[in-house]
Design an enzyme around this catalytic site. Structure first.
Site, mmCIF file in Angstrom:
data_model
loop_
_atom_site.group_PDB
_atom_site.id
_atom_site.type_symbol
_atom_site.label_atom_id
_atom_site.label_comp_id
_atom_site.label_asym_id
_atom_site.label_seq_id
_atom_site.Cartn_x
_atom_site.Cartn_y
_atom_site.Cartn_z
ATOM 1 C CE LYS A 609 -4.112 1.938 0.232
ATOM 2 N NZ LYS A 609 -4.845 1.922 -1.043
HETATM 3 C C1 F6R Z 1 -2.495 1.868 -7.517
HETATM 4 C C2 F6R Z 1 -1.786 2.271 -6.320
HETATM 5 C C3 F6R Z 1 -0.412 2.818 -6.480
HETATM 6 C C4 F6R Z 1 -0.315 4.137 -5.726
HETATM 7 C C5 F6R Z 1 1.119 4.697 -5.780
HETATM 8 C C6 F6R Z 1 1.197 6.048 -5.091
HETATM 9 O O1 F6R Z 1 -3.734 1.318 -7.189
HETATM 10 O O2 F6R Z 1 -2.282 2.194 -5.246
HETATM 11 O O3 F6R Z 1 -0.103 3.008 -7.829
HETATM 12 O O4 F6R Z 1 -1.226 5.041 -6.295
HETATM 13 O O5 F6R Z 1 1.998 3.810 -5.170
HETATM 14 O O6 F6R Z 1 0.812 5.964 -3.766
HETATM 15 P P1 F6R Z 1 0.437 7.259 -2.955
HETATM 16 O O7 F6R Z 1 -0.770 7.857 -3.585
HETATM 17 O O8 F6R Z 1 0.179 6.762 -1.559
HETATM 18 O O9 F6R Z 1 1.614 8.192 -3.042
#
Ligand code: F6R
Length: 614
Positions: A609
């Site tokens: 995540k």
């Molecule tokens: C796709 C996903 C990842 C995140 C990326 C950025 O479903 O969850 O591509 O969007 O790792 O993560 P954040 O938004 O937490 O910087």
């Protein structure tokens, strides 16, 4: 199906027959079950008889705070606890809940948001209340305290409280001078647990099933007043006592949080209804968008960066800022930002960093660089307001999606996009630009339209999934504002299906990729109403090579005639609403395909995540 607000903070309250050392242990076990709802801070308050209330709280998750305070050794005959996912006020000890009334006779906690908090604060200050925190929970405690202190019964006091406090929330309170605990449900979920030697109340069912299988599902507008043996439920709107059915559960605890869905992925798709509603309501009532709009307006140039899904959202936002507010923006993947622009970013420029988690390393690298070089101001657009980016950038705007548990992002993408559309409209107004194509009334239709879009896609995705599953690779094409949507749809599919869909700009497809099309090769087209002729012509280029064509968008006779399959969205006739809604059938088809393959969409292989590595 009626869904509660997305998970955001957890509350729990319990009354035992008599003082017992097992109180702390039970509360910690409940908190562990509720820990997915918030880990910014945890607080526990216990009391015994009419002795002083023992309140302990601090930042950190349940494991950390339990180690610090020995919650599991706290003894008493009743207690309440809260786990916080910060939405108002940074995560710190002062803002942690539960919170005392000024005389420390009462202690309370809530989850959800009091949307007219500034108004209540002002009113209570005029009446002599002094506030120590930025937290709306403190106002709720003081408001309840005020009415109870005036000699009202809990029923009368809460009737007055819900007449004043607006928003979706649930709250739990206890007093030094009473064995009763009170809890109210006004939007957020709340359950009452019944056993021979205690009664408890909680934000979710698993934390109750941990101790007893007998429970009552409370409804919005219910006040429950309970001690260890008896409880009464009072309907605040109708001003009457009622009985609610007692259920004896046979639910498997581990799956209860996802109910009624089999996975968080699908639950979170559905939470886009309440998530978008929450964003609109909170932006409207708090004005939290103002600093962002001002920073955009004053910036010399704006650079905007993010990774994965957040990048797709910011790319769509870039269209909004151009079309609605005439603001040019440089969008990049976070890891691409410095190689592309480090030598040109200068004084007066603004770096907008978009991230669900607020911890992604690729973005931290950009932030660290900006901080070291002192060349530009930084502004974060985040879901987690207790994150490093949220706390360290020069400014921050929250997207109010609350916790997203499934690893692939769904509801946070939609709220990021909503944030950009909202702020683009505000920026246009600030600049006196008479933009066309979207109104505030249109924007406020989004939550209901999301609900309709989900319902409309349910059957078509079932029909299409087996067809697409036959193909290891496909293209998803979008033009103009649906290009980022096509990329996001392709990413969702890759993450949970483990196939290879490529999301790209529709007009670019003929410049090479068209060569992959042969008999039955699937191409999905995400359309905008005004691009129909162009999209039809791109579709025909695939059809004449015997490819399979799927239309994602508002239905029309033209598409009906030539497409093999359709993933429809409601006929909104509005390009901006179209751009927001059309990702939903793509999220749903990805889910359907993953389930057919036996993949767990909540935890795709190889992914995590939050990516805190380069
Ligand atoms: C796709 C996903 C990842 C995140 C990326 C950025 O479903 O969850 O591509 O969007 O790792 O993560 P954040 O938004 O937490 O910087």
């Amino acid at each position: 199906m009626v869904l509660e607000l997305p998970p955001m903070c957890g509350i729990f309250g319990i009354v035992l027959k008599k003082r017992s050392a097992k109180l702390g242990d039970m509360m910690v076990r409940a908190a562990e079950r509720l820990s997915y709802r918030g880990y910014d801070s945890v607080g526990m308050a216990v009391a015994n008889g009419d002795g002083a209330i023992d309140l302990r709280k601090d930042v950190g998750n349940i494991a950390q705070t339990n180690e610090q305070f020995g919650y599991d050794r706290m003894s008493g005959d009743r207690g309440i606890l809260q786990l916080r996912w910060a939405t108002f006020g940074v995560p710190n000890t002062v803002n942690a809940q539960p919170l005392f009334s000024p005389d420390e006779v009462m202690v309370g906690a809530h989850n959800g948001n009091i949307t007219n908090d500034p108004f209540i604060r002002e009113k209570l200050e005029r009446e002599g209340y002094k506030f120590l925190t930025e937290n709306d929970g403190e106002r709720l405690v003081c408001l309840t305290h005020k009415h109870l202190k005036n000699g009202k019964s809990p029923e009368e006091a809460y009737t007055a409280v819900i007449g004043e406090a607006e928003g979706d929330f649930a709250s739990v309170f206890m007093r030094r001078d009473s064995r009763e605990v009170y809890a109210v449900k006004m939007g957020s979920s709340l359950y009452l647990g019944l056993a021979d030697d205690f009664i408890c109340v909680s934000s979710d069912l698993p934390s109750i099933l941990e101790f007893t299988r007998k429970y009552v599902r409370l409804e919005n507008g219910d006040l429950v007043v309970f001690n260890d043996r008896d409880y009464r439920i009072f309907r605040l709107p109708e001003q009457e006592y009622i009985e609610r059915p007692v259920t004896v559960s046979d639910i498997d605890i581990e799956n209860a949080n996802k109910e009624p869905f089999a996975h968080f992925f699908m639950k979170e798709i559905h939470e886009q209804v309440e998530g978008t509603r929450s964003l609109l309501s909170l932006y409207g009532s708090t004005g939290v968008w103002k600093d962002f709009v001002e920073a955009l307006d004053k910036a010399n140039r704006v650079f905007i960066s993010g990774a994965g899904t957040s990048y797709h959202a910011l790319l769509l936002g870039t269209y909004y800022f151009n079309k609605i507010a005439r603001l040019p923006i440089f969008p990049t993947w976070a890891s691409q930002m410095l190689p592309l622009y480090s030598n040109t970013v200068g004084e007066g420029d603004l770096l907008v960093l978009v991230s669900q988690s607020g911890e992604t390393k690729d973005l931290m690298n950009v932030y660290d660089w900006a901080k070291e070089k002192r060349v530009a101001k930084t502004f974060s657009v985040v879901n987690n307001i207790g994150s490093t980016l949220a706390l360290h950038c020069d400014g921050m705007i929250p997207i109010y999606s609350y916790l997203e548990i499934s690893v692939p992002a769904t509801k946070t993408y939609t709220n990021q996009v909503m944030c950009f559309l909202y702020t683009a409209m505000k920026l246009a107004e600030r600049r006196g630009i008479a933009y066309k194509g979207i109104t505030w009334d249109d924007l406020h239709r989004v939550p209901e339209l999301v609900r309709e879009t989900i319902a409309a896609a349910e059957e078509p995705v079932k029909e299409l999934a087996p067809v697409l599953l036959k193909h290891p690779s496909m293209h998803i094409l979008g033009q103009d504002m649906t290009h980022p949507v096509a990329m996001e749809g392709a990413l969702k599919m890759k993450e949970v299906v483990y196939n290879h869909p490529e999301g790209m700009y529709s007009s670019e497809f003929k410049h090479g990729p068209l060569a992959v099309v042969d008999k039955d090769y699937p191409v999905l087209f995400v359309s905008l109403p005004e691009n129909e002729d162009l999209v039809l012509s791109h579709m025909n280029e695939v059809i004449c090579r015997e490819g399979i064509v799927v239309h994602v968008g508002q239905p029309s006779r033209g598409y009906d005639k030539i497409c093999h399959y359709k993933l429809p969205i409601p006929a909104v006739g509005n390009p901006y609403l179209n751009s927001i809604l059309s990702v939903i059938p793509l999220q749903m088809i990805a889910y359907e395909m993953a389930i057919a393959l036996g993949n767990n969409p909540d935890q795709p292989r190889n992914l995590s995540k939050t990516l805190t590595v380069d």
